[in-house]
Design a protein around this motif. Structure first.
Motif, PDB file in Angstrom:
ATOM      1  N   TYR A  27       0.811  -1.209   0.000  1.00  0.00           N
ATOM      2  CA  TYR A  27       0.000   0.000   0.000  1.00  0.00           C
ATOM      3  C   TYR A  27       0.848   1.265   0.000  1.00  0.00           C
ATOM      4  O   TYR A  27       0.337   2.370  -0.217  1.00  0.00           O
ATOM      5  CB  TYR A  27      -0.967  -0.031   1.184  1.00  0.00           C
ATOM      6  N   LEU A  32       1.783  -0.151  -6.810  1.00  0.00           N
ATOM      7  CA  LEU A  32       0.326  -0.170  -6.685  1.00  0.00           C
ATOM      8  C   LEU A  32      -0.288   0.962  -7.495  1.00  0.00           C
ATOM      9  O   LEU A  32      -1.243   0.740  -8.256  1.00  0.00           O
ATOM     10  CB  LEU A  32      -0.089  -0.062  -5.219  1.00  0.00           C
ATOM     11  N   MET A  36      -2.692   0.335 -10.772  1.00  0.00           N
ATOM     12  CA  MET A  36      -4.049   0.871 -10.756  1.00  0.00           C
ATOM     13  C   MET A  36      -4.254   1.904 -11.862  1.00  0.00           C
ATOM     14  O   MET A  36      -5.320   1.989 -12.472  1.00  0.00           O
ATOM     15  CB  MET A  36      -4.366   1.475  -9.383  1.00  0.00           C
ATOM     16  N   TYR A  48      -5.231   3.098  -2.981  1.00  0.00           N
ATOM     17  CA  TYR A  48      -5.343   2.434  -1.684  1.00  0.00           C
ATOM     18  C   TYR A  48      -6.783   2.001  -1.416  1.00  0.00           C
ATOM     19  O   TYR A  48      -7.046   0.851  -1.042  1.00  0.00           O
ATOM     20  CB  TYR A  48      -4.857   3.354  -0.574  1.00  0.00           C
ATOM     21  N   ALA A  51      -7.819  -0.829  -3.836  1.00  0.00           N
ATOM     22  CA  ALA A  51      -7.159  -2.112  -3.617  1.00  0.00           C
ATOM     23  C   ALA A  51      -7.609  -2.785  -2.330  1.00  0.00           C
ATOM     24  O   ALA A  51      -7.786  -4.006  -2.291  1.00  0.00           O
ATOM     25  CB  ALA A  51      -5.643  -1.910  -3.599  1.00  0.00           C
ATOM     26  N   ARG A  52      -7.816  -2.005  -1.291  1.00  0.00           N
ATOM     27  CA  ARG A  52      -8.161  -2.617  -0.010  1.00  0.00           C
ATOM     28  C   ARG A  52      -9.647  -2.933   0.088  1.00  0.00           C
ATOM     29  O   ARG A  52     -10.050  -3.874   0.799  1.00  0.00           O
ATOM     30  CB  ARG A  52      -7.740  -1.702   1.143  1.00  0.00           C
ATOM     31  N   VAL A  92      -9.744  -4.627 -10.298  1.00  0.00           N
ATOM     32  CA  VAL A  92      -8.880  -4.048  -9.268  1.00  0.00           C
ATOM     33  C   VAL A  92      -8.116  -5.139  -8.531  1.00  0.00           C
ATOM     34  O   VAL A  92      -6.910  -5.013  -8.274  1.00  0.00           O
ATOM     35  CB  VAL A  92      -9.709  -3.199  -8.282  1.00  0.00           C
ATOM     36  N   LEU A  93      -8.791  -6.223  -8.179  1.00  0.00           N
ATOM     37  CA  LEU A  93      -8.123  -7.300  -7.451  1.00  0.00           C
ATOM     38  C   LEU A  93      -7.015  -7.939  -8.292  1.00  0.00           C
ATOM     39  O   LEU A  93      -5.944  -8.271  -7.767  1.00  0.00           O
ATOM     40  CB  LEU A  93      -9.141  -8.360  -7.026  1.00  0.00           C
ATOM     41  N   SER A  95      -5.327  -6.372 -10.609  1.00  0.00           N
ATOM     42  CA  SER A  95      -4.264  -5.367 -10.651  1.00  0.00           C
ATOM     43  C   SER A  95      -3.501  -5.332  -9.336  1.00  0.00           C
ATOM     44  O   SER A  95      -2.281  -5.151  -9.314  1.00  0.00           O
ATOM     45  CB  SER A  95      -4.854  -3.991 -10.952  1.00  0.00           C
ATOM     46  N   ARG A  96      -4.215  -5.505  -8.238  1.00  0.00           N
ATOM     47  CA  ARG A  96      -3.556  -5.540  -6.931  1.00  0.00           C
ATOM     48  C   ARG A  96      -2.563  -6.683  -6.866  1.00  0.00           C
ATOM     49  O   ARG A  96      -1.441  -6.511  -6.361  1.00  0.00           O
ATOM     50  CB  ARG A  96      -4.596  -5.678  -5.812  1.00  0.00           C
ATOM     51  N   THR A 163      -2.211 -10.988   4.611  1.00  0.00           N
ATOM     52  CA  THR A 163      -3.377 -10.116   4.535  1.00  0.00           C
ATOM     53  C   THR A 163      -4.506 -10.642   5.410  1.00  0.00           C
ATOM     54  O   THR A 163      -5.162  -9.880   6.133  1.00  0.00           O
ATOM     55  CB  THR A 163      -3.842  -9.985   3.080  1.00  0.00           C
TER      56      THR A 163
END
Length: 292
Positions: A27, A32, A36, A48, A51-52, A92-93, A95-96, A163
């Motif tokens: 993060y 990241l 993104m 942030y 991603a979270r 997004v996930l 890409s994360r 995580t």
């Protein structure tokens, strides 16, 4: 892996403190923001939140604010739900995970090919074993992440397990903050004053609170006898923060009890090595550390 051997005092906390930095490093990573941006999320700070929160699905700002606890709702609403119009949660996930791969390869010196690290594979197995005992009830951030598949490569599997352990502990900690009567800004102020948080200036900026918000929270803590005139914690404030960590330990005991004393000791040892390497490689910005 489960064993009846008793854990030493605060062994779970120490293990978490070694495992968490590699999770958190993503993060702070330029990778990241880069990954993104490739899918259209370019606003400063938006990566942030996307991603979270993506594991929740395309939720609104209220859900994110509630689950994250200590962010200014206005800051959250600046990015959510706009991020989902740029890229859906599944995008997004993915890409994360690419950002995690790039970040860990860079910080740990893993190179560009297949990751052949027996230490990472061992750590991933241990951390995933611990996570088997995590519970989902009243733990939204953990529960959302637990629905994601376990990656095959050991460095990614380790990050996934880290995580799960981080969000499980974090959800429990938020319950302890709520029970202690600390609102989002008071929680940040008291943690920073304990000397164990990030730099106050960095926290205010990253969480979206003004100096006035910070000062008002300090006044409220003084009114409860938890903070002194200079902005330090009183004896009662120190006790409150210690009690919060002890309660968080209690709520987060199951994963480490499940792993057992020997497993916890070994995971702590391995994780400490990864964390030290990541810190040395500049995983965290200098202005985020200390009391400034």
């Amino acid at each position: 892996m489960t064993t009846a051997s008793a854990l030493p005092p605060r062994a779970g906390r120490r293990c978490h403190n070694m495992v968490n930095p590699l999770h958190s490093s993503v993060y702070f990573s330029p990778d990241l923001a880069e990954k993104m941006a490739e899918v259209g999320i370019t606003a400063p700070g938006a990566a942030y939140f996307a991603a979270r929160a993506a594991a929740f699905g395309a939720v609104g700002p209220g859900t994110v604010t509630a689950a994250f606890y200590n962010f200014n709702p206005e800051l959250v609403a600046r990015h959510v739900p706009a991020v989902w119009r740029a890229a859906g949660p599944d995008v997004v996930l993915a890409s994360r995970l690419r950002a995690v791969d790039a970040t860990l390869r860079r910080l740990l010196g893993l190179g560009a090919g297949p990751v052949e690290s027996p230490e990472l594979a061992e750590a991933a197995k241990l951390a995933l074993t611990a996570a088997e005992a995590c519970t989902a009830h009243a733990r939204p951030l953990y529960a959302a992440q637990a629905e994601q598949p376990v990656p095959e490569e050991p460095h990614l599997a380790y990050w996934h397990a880290a995580t799960l352990l981080r969000e499980h502990r974090g959800d429990g900690h938020l319950a302890a903050l709520l029970a202690a009567g600390l609102d989002p800004v008071e929680a940040l102020v008291s943690h920073t004053a304990s000397g164990k948080g990030m730099a106050a200036k960095w926290v205010r900026g990253s969480r979206g609170w003004s100096r006035e918000d910070w000062a008002a929270a300090q006044d409220r803590l003084r009114g409860r006898g938890l903070m002194d005139a200079e902005g330090g914690l009183t004896e009662a404030g120190v006790t409150l923060r210690k009690d919060l960590e002890s309660e968080t330990d209690r709520l987060d005991a199951a994963p480490y009890e499940h792993l057992g004393a020997a497993g916890v000791e070994r995971l702590t040892e391995l994780a400490a090595g990864f964390a030290a390497t990541a810190f040395a490689a500049g995983a965290f910005p200098a202005d985020a550390l200390g009391k400034g």
